[in-house]
Write a protein that holds these residues in place. Structure first.
Motif, short mmCIF file in Angstrom:
data_model
loop_
_atom_site.label_atom_id
_atom_site.label_comp_id
_atom_site.label_asym_id
_atom_site.label_seq_id
_atom_site.Cartn_x
_atom_site.Cartn_y
_atom_site.Cartn_z
N ASP A 148 19.75 4.57 -1.45
CA ASP A 148 18.64 4.16 -2.31
C ASP A 148 17.46 5.09 -2.07
OD1 ASP A 148 16.76 2.96 -3.86
OD2 ASP A 148 16.80 1.02 -2.84
N LYS A 149 17.21 5.93 -3.06
CA LYS A 149 16.15 6.93 -2.88
C LYS A 149 14.76 6.29 -2.83
CE LYS A 149 18.87 10.36 -5.36
NZ LYS A 149 18.96 11.25 -6.54
N LYS A 150 14.61 5.11 -3.37
CA LYS A 150 13.31 4.45 -3.38
C LYS A 150 13.12 3.51 -2.19
CE LYS A 150 12.79 4.60 -8.39
NZ LYS A 150 12.55 3.81 -9.63
N ALA A 151 14.11 3.45 -1.32
CA ALA A 151 14.02 2.55 -0.18
C ALA A 151 13.02 3.12 0.83
CB ALA A 151 15.38 2.40 0.48
N VAL A 152 12.02 2.33 1.18
CA VAL A 152 10.98 2.74 2.13
C VAL A 152 10.73 1.60 3.08
CG1 VAL A 152 9.83 4.37 0.55
CG2 VAL A 152 9.18 1.94 0.54
N PRO A 153 10.16 1.85 4.25
CA PRO A 153 9.85 0.78 5.19
C PRO A 153 8.87 -0.22 4.58
CG PRO A 153 9.70 2.92 6.25
CD PRO A 153 9.86 3.19 4.80
N GLU A 154 8.90 -1.43 5.06
CA GLU A 154 8.05 -2.47 4.52
C GLU A 154 6.57 -2.17 4.73
OE1 GLU A 154 7.53 -5.90 2.34
OE2 GLU A 154 9.42 -4.84 2.82
N PHE A 155 6.23 -1.59 5.88
CA PHE A 155 4.80 -1.33 6.14
C PHE A 155 4.23 -0.31 5.15
CE2 PHE A 155 6.85 1.89 8.88
CZ PHE A 155 6.15 3.04 8.53
N TRP A 156 5.08 0.61 4.67
CA TRP A 156 4.60 1.60 3.70
C TRP A 156 4.36 0.96 2.33
CZ3 TRP A 156 1.68 5.22 2.71
CH2 TRP A 156 1.81 6.11 1.65
N LYS A 157 5.17 -0.03 1.99
CA LYS A 157 4.94 -0.76 0.74
C LYS A 157 3.57 -1.45 0.78
CE LYS A 157 9.75 -1.86 -0.42
NZ LYS A 157 10.73 -2.98 -0.63
N ASN A 158 3.23 -1.99 1.94
CA ASN A 158 1.95 -2.68 2.07
C ASN A 158 0.76 -1.71 2.12
OD1 ASN A 158 3.40 -5.09 2.18
ND2 ASN A 158 3.56 -5.01 4.43
N LEU A 159 0.97 -0.53 2.67
CA LEU A 159 -0.11 0.44 2.83
C LEU A 159 -0.45 1.17 1.53
CD1 LEU A 159 0.61 2.18 6.26
CD2 LEU A 159 -1.37 0.78 5.69
N LYS A 160 0.52 1.39 0.67
CA LYS A 160 0.32 2.25 -0.50
C LYS A 160 -0.83 1.81 -1.41
CE LYS A 160 4.55 2.77 -2.09
NZ LYS A 160 5.65 3.25 -3.01
N PRO A 161 -0.97 0.54 -1.78
CA PRO A 161 -2.08 0.16 -2.68
C PRO A 161 -3.46 0.46 -2.07
CG PRO A 161 -0.43 -1.57 -2.60
CD PRO A 161 -0.07 -0.60 -1.51
N GLY A 162 -3.60 0.13 -0.80
CA GLY A 162 -4.89 0.40 -0.15
C GLY A 162 -5.16 1.90 -0.02
N PHE A 163 -4.10 2.64 0.29
CA PHE A 163 -4.27 4.09 0.41
C PHE A 163 -4.66 4.70 -0.93
CE2 PHE A 163 -2.13 8.27 -0.07
CZ PHE A 163 -2.91 8.99 0.82
N ARG A 164 -3.99 4.26 -2.00
CA ARG A 164 -4.30 4.79 -3.33
C ARG A 164 -5.76 4.48 -3.69
NH1 ARG A 164 -1.00 1.75 -6.46
NH2 ARG A 164 0.75 2.97 -5.66
#
Length: 878
Positions: A148-164
């Motif tokens: 799954d090319k879109k599979a990422v760790p859970e913490f990165w899913k949570n960080l992405k909106p704030g980082f953006r």
């Protein structure tokens, strides 16, 4: 240090599939991958560029943390913390769209575009894939589907909106005031007051005061000729808590003085927006925090209030900082950053930039206990929340910015009224002198700053602030700094103290500095009492009111004292005049007594002659009168003996002895008392016995007043001596034509004085040379102090002073108007050459043909040649 080709290639080959697409048959764990030059079908060429950019971002981050480029599984135990720190790093700095391992643009790149938040997310996602390849069994991703090319760790899913959101906010607020690089930019405060312990802790001296001291100490006429303008730019930004390039929008057209708030309003405009708002400018007891002082330095040393014809043609007449004119926003920011870094230690200078000024100002303002978002945003220009309250705030109200400025300047209460230094503290007489001094040191052709203009009070405050900080500036920047030196040089021959006229110029400036500072501190203290918020506030308000009354009474008493001093001075001058008249009267009485005795002796001699002395009495009286006229002329420096070229005959200077006179018999019998040999008695007896008609009157005075060729030659020599400028200078000095502490050309020259225009021209040249030569200024002081009655030493000193002055003026005149032939120092010759030079100046300034040369001021040859060159260029262009 950039990563070489081979390590980069090994990194990409080793983790191929991490920073790019997986090869066919790959296992997903980093193994079984194809080299990067064997791309899968449909792989875009941009993939490799993206791989390299992600790699550069990772290397830049590792460099900033002083870590090696390759990470090991042991470090990845805290993978989430590393990713969070990486996000902070990427969201808090300028990252251009094309960048290398140091986040710098490539040499061939000129774009100012930044990497978007979406692209940075992808770069960090590829870096996480790199982590998965280094430590496949890490608990944060070991259970992810490798296919799954879109599979990422859970913490990165949570960080992405704030980082953006953080990246987008940074880009929104970024307006060219960031600096590309790895270092985290640190704030610059106005003054830390710390010691770096001989360079051991360089960050301790990284503040605005050290930067300003460096700029002032190194200011000169060469490569650092615009240091004072750079200082004023940085201080203007710091006081406004603005961005680096926003000072370029400052224009005199927007400025005005607000008499209610007692501040100068210099509206501030933001870059790349239509937003603008009022900006108050205030004074301070510390010179490096006083806006009036820094702008005064710019006006004094670099003609900040003057625009050349070329600058006016190019539209710079109302531009406050010509150095920033024509620069792009980023270029203006770069200039500020370079100036800051040039003054800081080399080891730490890259930690500071134009953005440091804004960071430091915000930090200092927020330290105040009463600071709130409303006050701070009024000064910084930050937008409020989304509610409608911000639309009810007038951005042009200069009072909104006063609380935050009071916080920056350390006021206990944010609503403390503003005080400014004024020339009123000097008293009426010295204030008038200071205003003349101001017109001399501030070269100005901007109409609003001239007398009668609405910004004239701002220019006065520039001078008052410069004088107030004169002592402190010399203490911090040495007495030889450009600002203090120019202030002192310009004050020579122009500044004096009404209380102590003999006080040296440097002491006068220090005296004025102390007076203005004391008045400023007193007014500041009164203003602080007005806003004391305690239970005893009514008492404090009463004290403040009483202080205001005392201040008014003090001013009234000072004015009365000045008037009294003026009356006393006038009386002293009158007494001196009366004393001089008494001396002259006594001298005249003595001369009258001597004349009376002489007449009595002659009368006795005449009475002893036959027929009662009637035969030749008239002739002898006339002869005696003529002789007395000659003696009187000799006593006043105009000896008729030198005019006639021959001595007075003995028989015209004394009584004529005769054979039957008792005096003659006495003289013959008493050789000791006998006078000089007289003419033969026979001739005298013949004259007495057979009187002849009296000769015409002109025949008697001819030997004394006119005469032969020798007299005319002597007259010519005397005329040449009297036509020399030295003679005229000394003569005017003795007659009291020159007043103390004023230019010689403004002296009381008699209206019927011969060649008056030439005299004034020559005296203007003396004033010009004296302003630039201390020795000549000392000689001019001697000339001013000349009196009608002087002893021999004083006369000799006056002669020497006149000789030195004329010698230096002649040398300066030869510089103005070089001549291939030998030139003299006659009044007419020097006056004509000065008039010719003034004619050149008049033509260069394009003055009307009928304008009077007397109104043309002398200027240096270099400035005149520059004007003539500009005229020539203008004519060529036309």
């Amino acid at each position: 240090m950039r990563l070489g080709f081979r390590p980069t290639l090994r990194f990409i080959i080793r983790y191929s599939g991490v920073f790019g697409r997986r090869a066919v048959g790959g296992s997903g764990g980093g193994g079984g991958t194809a080299p990067r030059d064997q791309r899968n079908l449909g792989e875009a060429i941009s993939t490799l560029r993206n791989d390299q950019s992600a790699f550069n971002l990772w290397v830049a981050y590792r460099k900033s943390r002083d870590r090696p480029r390759l990470i090991n599984p042991e470090e990845l135990v805290e993978a989430e913390e590393i990713v969070i720190d990486l996000c902070r790093f990427a969201a808090s700095r300028v990252i251009p769209i094309n960048f290398d391992e140091d986040l710098q643009r490539p040499p061939n790149s000129t774009t100012n575009r930044l990497v978007t938040s979406r692209t940075l997310e992808k770069y960090i996602g590829k870096i996480i894939k790199y982590f998965r390849a280094v430590s496949p069994d890490h608990p944060d991703w070991k259970d992810l589907d490798p296919n799954d090319k879109k599979a990422v760790p859970e913490f990165w899913k949570n960080l992405k909106p704030g980082f953006r959101r953080e990246v987008q906010l940074f880009h929104l607020l970024y307006r060219g005031d960031g600096v590309i690089g790895l270092e985290d930019i640190r704030p610059l405060y106005d003054f830390l007051g710390l010691d770096d312990e001989k360079g051991k802790y360089p960050h301790r001296i990284c503040d605005l005061k050290h930067i300003f001291i460096h700029l002032i100490k190194n200011a000169d006429d060469g490569r650092n000729k615009d240091n004072c303008q750079r200082l004023a730019i940085i201080h203007s930004i710091a006081e406004a808590i603005g961005r680096g390039g926003e000072a370029k929008f400052q224009t005199f057209r927007d400025w005005f003085f607000d008499y209610l708030w007692n501040v100068t309003n210099t509206p501030w405009k933001e870059k790349k927006t239509i937003q603008g708002y009022a900006m108050a400018r205030v004074a301070d007891e510390k010179w490096h925090k006083d806006w009036y002082c820094t702008m005064g330095m710019f006006a004094l040393c670099e003609d900040g209030l003057y625009r050349t014809p070329t600058q006016k043609t190019n539209g710079l007449e109302q531009v406050v900082f010509p150095l920033l004119y024509g620069r792009k926003d980023e270029g203006a920011t770069t200039l500020v950053t370079e100036t800051i870094r040039s003054a800081l230690p080399a080891d730490v200078k890259n930690y500071y930039s134009a953005k440091s000024i804004r960071q430091g100002g915000i930090n200092q303002a927020t330290m105040h206990k009463d600071m709130n978002y409303f006050f701070l945003s009024a000064l910084t220009g930050h937008s409020g929340d989304n509610n409608s309250s911000q639309y009810y705030i007038d951005a042009t109200d200069v009072g909104r910015t006063v609380p935050a400025l009071n916080a920056l300047h350390g006021k206990r209460d944010l609503k403390t009224p503003i005080a400014i230094p004024t020339l009123d503290a000097l008293g009426t007489a010295d204030k008038a002198t200071a205003r003349k001094f101001m017109d001399k040191i501030f070269r100005c052709n901007i109409e609003r700053f001239m007398e009668g203009g609405d910004l004239h009070i701002v220019k006065e405050t520039f001078l008052a602030s410069l004088l107030m900080h004169h002592r402190d500036l010399m203490a911090d920047c040495t007495t030889l700094n450009r600002v203090s030196s120019m202030l002192l040089d310009e004050a020579r021959g122009c500044v004096s103290c009404a209380e102590s006229p003999l006080l040296p110029v440097d002491k006068v400036l220090e005296n004025w500095s102390d007076k203005i500072r004391a008045d400023f501190k007193k007014q500041s203290s009164i203003n602080e009492l007005k806003v004391v918020a305690t239970a005893d506030q009514p008492a404090y308000e009463m004290i403040a009111s009483m202080a205001e009354s005392i201040k008014s009474l003090t001013k009234t008493v000072a004015d009365l004292n000045e008037k009294f001093d003026g009356v006393v001075k006038k009386n002293v001058e009158q007494e001196a005049t009366i004393s001089t008249l008494h001396e002259r009267n006594a001298s005249l009485r003595q001369e009258v007594d001597e004349l009376s005795m002489m007449v009595a002796r002659r009368s006795q001699q005449m009475a002893a002659t036959p027929e009662g002395g009637r035969s030749n009495k008239r002739q002898r009286v006339n002869t005696d009168v003529a002789s007395f006229d000659l003696e009187a002329d000799t006593a006043t420096g105009a000896s008729e003996t030198s005019r006639s070229g021959s001595p007075v005959p003995a028989h015209a200077a004394a009584a004529v002895p005769t054979a039957n006179m008792p005096e003659t018999t006495t003289a013959a019998t008493n050789p000791v008392a006998a006078p000089a040999p007289a003419p033969a008695p026979t001739a005298t007896a013949t004259t007495v016995a057979a009187p002849r008609p009296a000769p015409p009157q002109h025949a008697q005075r001819l030997p004394l007043r006119h005469g032969h060729v020798a007299e005319q030659v002597s007259k010519g020599k005397k005329s040449m001596e009297k036509n020399d400028f030295r003679h005229h200078l000394a003569l005017l000095a003795v007659k009291g034509a020159f007043r103390q502490q004023s230019k010689l050309a403004k002296g009381a020259i008699p209206t019927d004085y011969a060649e008056k225009s030439f005299v004034i021209f020559c005296l203007e040249l003396v004033d010009y040379v004296a302003e630039r030569n201390e020795d000549v200024q000392a000689d001019v002081d001697i000339v001013r102090s000349a009196r009608t009655v002087m002893n021999e030493d004083e006369k000799l000193a006056l002669k020497d002073a006149a000789d030195q002055i004329v010698t230096e003026c002649h040398r300066q005149l030869n510089e103005f108007m070089p001549s291939s032939r030998r030139t003299g120092t006659t009044l007419c010759g020097m006056g004509k050459r000065i008039g010719d030079y003034k004619g050149r100046i008049k033509n260069a300034r394009n003055l009307p043909l009928n304008s009077n040369k007397g109104n043309v001021q002398l200027i240096p040859v270099a400035e005149l040649e520059q004007l003539e060159f500009e005229n020539t260029q203008r004519e060529k262009g036309t």
